[in-house]
Write a protein that holds these residues in place. Structure first.
Motif, short mmCIF file in Angstrom:
data_model
loop_
_atom_site.label_atom_id
_atom_site.label_comp_id
_atom_site.label_asym_id
_atom_site.label_seq_id
_atom_site.Cartn_x
_atom_site.Cartn_y
_atom_site.Cartn_z
N ASN A 52 50.11 30.21 56.14
CA ASN A 52 49.08 31.26 56.23
C ASN A 52 49.53 31.62 54.77
O ASN A 52 50.28 31.20 53.50
N TRP A 53 48.61 33.83 54.53
CA TRP A 53 49.17 33.08 53.26
C TRP A 53 47.91 34.89 52.97
O TRP A 53 46.81 34.82 52.90
N SER A 54 48.88 35.75 52.26
CA SER A 54 48.67 37.08 51.73
C SER A 54 48.91 37.50 50.80
O SER A 54 49.57 37.40 50.21
N PHE A 55 47.55 38.26 50.53
CA PHE A 55 47.87 38.54 49.05
C PHE A 55 47.22 39.97 48.43
O PHE A 55 46.18 40.52 49.17
N ASN A 56 47.30 40.72 47.39
CA ASN A 56 47.10 41.65 46.98
C ASN A 56 46.29 41.06 45.50
O ASN A 56 47.13 40.29 44.90
N VAL A 57 45.35 41.94 45.19
CA VAL A 57 44.64 42.18 43.52
C VAL A 57 45.66 42.84 42.95
O VAL A 57 44.57 44.02 43.42
N LEU A 58 45.81 42.60 42.05
CA LEU A 58 45.75 44.03 41.15
C LEU A 58 45.04 44.70 39.80
O LEU A 58 45.43 45.98 40.27
N ASP A 59 44.50 43.51 39.45
CA ASP A 59 43.33 43.52 39.12
C ASP A 59 41.74 43.55 39.42
O ASP A 59 41.79 42.72 39.60
N ALA A 60 41.39 44.20 40.11
CA ALA A 60 39.52 44.29 40.39
C ALA A 60 38.36 43.50 38.86
O ALA A 60 38.12 43.13 40.11
N ALA A 61 38.61 43.62 38.14
CA ALA A 61 38.03 43.00 36.90
C ALA A 61 39.05 41.89 36.51
O ALA A 61 39.08 42.25 35.19
N PRO A 62 39.69 40.59 37.21
CA PRO A 62 40.85 40.36 36.09
C PRO A 62 40.22 38.91 34.92
O PRO A 62 39.17 38.76 35.13
N VAL A 63 41.12 39.22 33.78
CA VAL A 63 40.49 38.46 32.95
C VAL A 63 41.70 37.75 32.50
O VAL A 63 42.75 38.04 32.44
N THR A 64 41.22 36.38 32.11
CA THR A 64 42.65 35.60 30.83
C THR A 64 41.68 35.02 29.68
O THR A 64 40.65 35.11 29.68
N ARG A 65 42.84 34.70 29.02
CA ARG A 65 42.54 33.28 27.78
C ARG A 65 41.82 32.20 28.13
O ARG A 65 42.97 30.97 28.84
N ASP A 66 40.65 31.29 28.11
CA ASP A 66 40.57 30.25 28.08
C ASP A 66 41.27 30.07 29.20
O ASP A 66 40.83 28.60 30.19
N GLY A 67 40.73 30.59 30.40
CA GLY A 67 40.46 30.27 31.79
C GLY A 67 42.33 30.06 32.33
O GLY A 67 42.41 29.32 33.40
#
Length: 258
Positions: A202-217
């Protein structure tokens, strides 16, 4: 192979679908967990396109997922701020994956507490050593993985890698996090007394930023076993962006065979 080719058959109507490009995303006899979770998520958001941002999910990997599937999805409850949606993947007349998605609008915060930065920051992904090149299950070839810890072989039950899709710009970042969140083997792998298969349950998770961004993927992925015994491991799964901001916090039960 493009992840878009995998999820293109997922329509707003649900029902039967043929994942004709599933072979490139397989892990043994089943679709890789992150890919099957993405299929279920895509079924939900294409059926109900006006949902607020994703905040959390619970995913159960019930049985192997193949190319011939049936998709079911429903809004369980929709309130003023929060919508809860269930989606399922059925194979050969039986449920193979069930997922519960929690979507929520942003509210004026009454508590603000940033997630801690990771210990032992590994440095920039561009400077890290590539790993798993032309190795591993079929789905791994869709990712660029690089070393993000000094430990090798047996030791502390933590696996940490830089990871990104080899094909950029195809998914929005929420879908990318779902696809990426289960990319590493369980941390318990480092504590195994002998080689043997492992499997996510199984896998449970919380998204901490509703608009996640990062550098170069690039995302920093970490799986850490909190406890392992009796053939199972309780795992903590986390993802940070390339600047050290945590984007995903999760837990997983993994079966440890052998």
């Amino acid at each position: 192979m493009s992840i878009a080719s995998l999820i293109d058959p997922v329509t707003a109507a649900g029902g039967p679908a043929n994942l004709s490009r599933a072979d490139a995303w397989m892990q043994g006899r089943t679709l890789y967990g992150g890919a099957s979770a993405l299929v279920a998520y895509t079924a939900a958001v294409r059926a109900f396109p006006d949902l607020p941002p994703l905040r959390a999910a619970q995913v159960a990997f019930v049985a192997p997922v193949g190319g011939e599937i049936e998709l079911k999805r429903e809004i369980v409850r929709q309130g003023r701020n929060v919508a809860q949606v269930r989606s399922e993947i059925w194979c050969e007349g039986a449920c193979a994956l069930t997922a519960f998605w929690l979507f929520g609008t942003a509210r004026e915060p009454n508590a603000v507490h940033p997630a801690a930065e990771p210990n032992d920051w590994p440095g920039a992904p561009e400077d890290a050593e590539p790993v798993m090149t032309d190795k591993g299950p079929a789905f791994i070839r869709n990712f660029d993985l690089r070393r993000a810890q000094d430990e090798r072989g047996p030791g502390a039950p933590v696996v940490r890698r830089w990871a990104r899709l080899t094909e950029q710009g195809v998914l929005n970042h929420i879908s990318e996090l779902i696809l990426m969140g289960d990319v590493l083997p369980p941390g318990a792998m480092r504590a195994m007394q002998r080689q043997g298969p492992v499997s996510s349950i199984n896998w449970s998770f919380n998204v901490l930023d509703a608009a996640p961004v990062t550098r170069d993927g690039w995302w920093l992925s970490e799986n850490a076993s909190q406890h392992a015994d009796h053939g199972y491991s309780s795992e903590r799964l986390r993802l940070w962006n390339a600047d050290g901001r945590q984007m995903l916090e999760g837990m997983q039960a993994a079966a440890i065979f052998g």
